[in-house]
Write a protein that holds these residues in place. Structure first.
Motif, PDB file in Angstrom:
ATOM      1  N   PHE A 229      48.878  14.070  37.973  1.00 26.71           N
ATOM      2  CA  PHE A 229      48.135  12.828  38.172  1.00 26.71           C
ATOM      3  C   PHE A 229      46.635  13.060  38.014  1.00 26.71           C
ATOM      4  CE2 PHE A 229      45.683  10.198  41.136  1.00 26.71           C
ATOM      5  CZ  PHE A 229      45.904   8.953  40.566  1.00 26.71           C
ATOM      6  N   LYS A 230      46.131  14.132  38.618  1.00 27.81           N
ATOM      7  CA  LYS A 230      44.692  14.413  38.508  1.00 27.81           C
ATOM      8  C   LYS A 230      44.302  14.676  37.061  1.00 27.81           C
ATOM      9  CE  LYS A 230      44.107  17.767  41.448  1.00 27.81           C
ATOM     10  NZ  LYS A 230      43.539  18.764  42.371  1.00 27.81           N
ATOM     11  N   GLU A 231      45.139  15.426  36.328  1.00 29.19           N
ATOM     12  CA  GLU A 231      44.846  15.732  34.928  1.00 29.19           C
ATOM     13  C   GLU A 231      44.870  14.454  34.086  1.00 29.19           C
ATOM     14  OE1 GLU A 231      47.037  18.122  31.326  1.00 29.19           O
ATOM     15  OE2 GLU A 231      47.151  18.994  33.347  1.00 29.19           O
ATOM     16  N   THR A 232      45.893  13.628  34.292  1.00 28.51           N
ATOM     17  CA  THR A 232      45.984  12.370  33.555  1.00 28.51           C
ATOM     18  C   THR A 232      44.814  11.459  33.903  1.00 28.51           C
ATOM     19  OG1 THR A 232      48.387  12.542  33.587  1.00 28.51           O
ATOM     20  CG2 THR A 232      47.470  10.386  33.087  1.00 28.51           C
ATOM     21  N   PHE A 233      44.474  11.398  35.184  1.00 24.84           N
ATOM     22  CA  PHE A 233      43.350  10.565  35.601  1.00 24.84           C
ATOM     23  C   PHE A 233      42.049  11.055  34.984  1.00 24.84           C
ATOM     24  CE2 PHE A 233      39.939   9.442  38.583  1.00 24.84           C
ATOM     25  CZ  PHE A 233      40.099   8.067  38.605  1.00 24.84           C
ATOM     26  N   ALA A 234      41.853  12.372  34.935  1.00 27.18           N
ATOM     27  CA  ALA A 234      40.636  12.928  34.330  1.00 27.18           C
ATOM     28  C   ALA A 234      40.586  12.602  32.839  1.00 27.18           C
ATOM     29  CB  ALA A 234      40.576  14.437  34.547  1.00 27.18           C
ATOM     30  N   GLU A 235      41.720  12.727  32.153  1.00 18.08           N
ATOM     31  CA  GLU A 235      41.756  12.405  30.722  1.00 18.08           C
ATOM     32  C   GLU A 235      41.473  10.926  30.493  1.00 18.08           C
ATOM     33  OE1 GLU A 235      45.597  13.641  29.389  1.00 18.08           O
ATOM     34  OE2 GLU A 235      45.107  15.778  29.452  1.00 18.08           O
ATOM     35  N   GLN A 236      42.098  10.083  31.297  1.00 20.87           N
ATOM     36  CA  GLN A 236      41.892   8.643  31.139  1.00 20.87           C
ATOM     37  C   GLN A 236      40.451   8.252  31.451  1.00 20.87           C
ATOM     38  OE1 GLN A 236      43.929   6.318  29.935  1.00 20.87           O
ATOM     39  NE2 GLN A 236      45.457   7.888  29.525  1.00 20.87           N
ATOM     40  N   SER A 237      39.898   8.824  32.502  1.00 23.92           N
ATOM     41  CA  SER A 237      38.510   8.480  32.836  1.00 23.92           C
ATOM     42  C   SER A 237      37.561   8.992  31.757  1.00 23.92           C
ATOM     43  CB  SER A 237      38.133   9.032  34.205  1.00 23.92           C
ATOM     44  OG  SER A 237      38.174  10.442  34.199  1.00 23.92           O
ATOM     45  N   GLU A 238      37.857  10.154  31.176  1.00 25.44           N
ATOM     46  CA  GLU A 238      37.026  10.660  30.079  1.00 25.44           C
ATOM     47  C   GLU A 238      37.154   9.760  28.857  1.00 25.44           C
ATOM     48  OE1 GLU A 238      36.757  14.647  27.295  1.00 25.44           O
ATOM     49  OE2 GLU A 238      37.501  14.840  29.336  1.00 25.44           O
ATOM     50  N   SER A 239      38.364   9.298  28.588  1.00 29.73           N
ATOM     51  CA  SER A 239      38.584   8.388  27.467  1.00 29.73           C
ATOM     52  C   SER A 239      37.829   7.073  27.673  1.00 29.73           C
ATOM     53  CB  SER A 239      40.078   8.120  27.313  1.00 29.73           C
ATOM     54  OG  SER A 239      40.324   7.122  26.352  1.00 29.73           O
ATOM     55  N   VAL A 240      37.928   6.533  28.880  1.00 27.86           N
ATOM     56  CA  VAL A 240      37.214   5.290  29.186  1.00 27.86           C
ATOM     57  C   VAL A 240      35.706   5.509  29.089  1.00 27.86           C
ATOM     58  CG1 VAL A 240      36.701   3.655  31.055  1.00 27.86           C
ATOM     59  CG2 VAL A 240      39.058   4.287  30.552  1.00 27.86           C
TER      60      VAL A 240
END
Length: 162
Positions: A62-73
């Motif tokens: 979850f943390k990795e996915t959240f970090a990727e998504q926040s970086e993408s955003v």
């Protein structure tokens, strides 16, 4: 209150029955019961540890996915901001560039005016053949002013007196 009392009564009765049943077992059966219970406790501990690892892995994912998504955003937001600035502030840059062009053209005109080229100079004597234009305009305006004054006096004199 009746439900709580009934549950407590059932728990006590079950405990008493288990104690009586345990006391009636011989030593081999008691050892077998203890081993079965210990195996079940070990399985429960293993499952608890497995679930803890699953939860830890899920949290890390979850943390990795959240970090990727926040970086993408964040990247999309930076791109959108840059596009917005390019669209809205490029006009200002164009205006500044055009004002620089105008300044350079005006400087060229100023330097062109400083050279010794022949300028066209007009004076009233050459243009109007020596006639004094200021006298002509004054005489033409005088009768019009008199007519306006006469009209205003006539309009007041035509009114009946009260």
């Amino acid at each position: 209150m009746g439900k709580k009392f009934g549950f407590l009564l059932g728990l006590l009765a079950g405990g008493a029955a288990a104690h009586v049943a345990y006391r009636r077992l011989d030593d081999a059966q008691k050892e077998q019961l203890k081993e079965d219970l210990q195996d079940k406790v070990d399985i429960a501990k293993d499952r608890a540890v497995d679930y803890a690892f699953y939860a830890s892995d899920a949290w890390a994912d979850f943390k990795e996915t959240f970090a990727e998504q926040s970086e993408s955003v964040s990247d999309k937001l930076k791109t959108a901001t840059a596009q917005f600035e390019n669209q809205h502030f490029s006009k200002a840059d164009d205006d500044e560039a055009s004002s620089e062009d105008l300044r350079s053209e005006l400087a060229d005109v100023a330097t062109a005016a400083d050279d010794d080229s022949d300028d066209i100079v007009l004076n009233s004597e050459d243009t109007f053949g020596g006639a004094d234009v200021s006298d002509v305009t004054e005489t033409e305006e005088t009768p019009a002013e008199d007519a306006d004054t006469a009209d205003s006096t006539e309009s007041t004199s035509n009114k009946p007196e009260a």
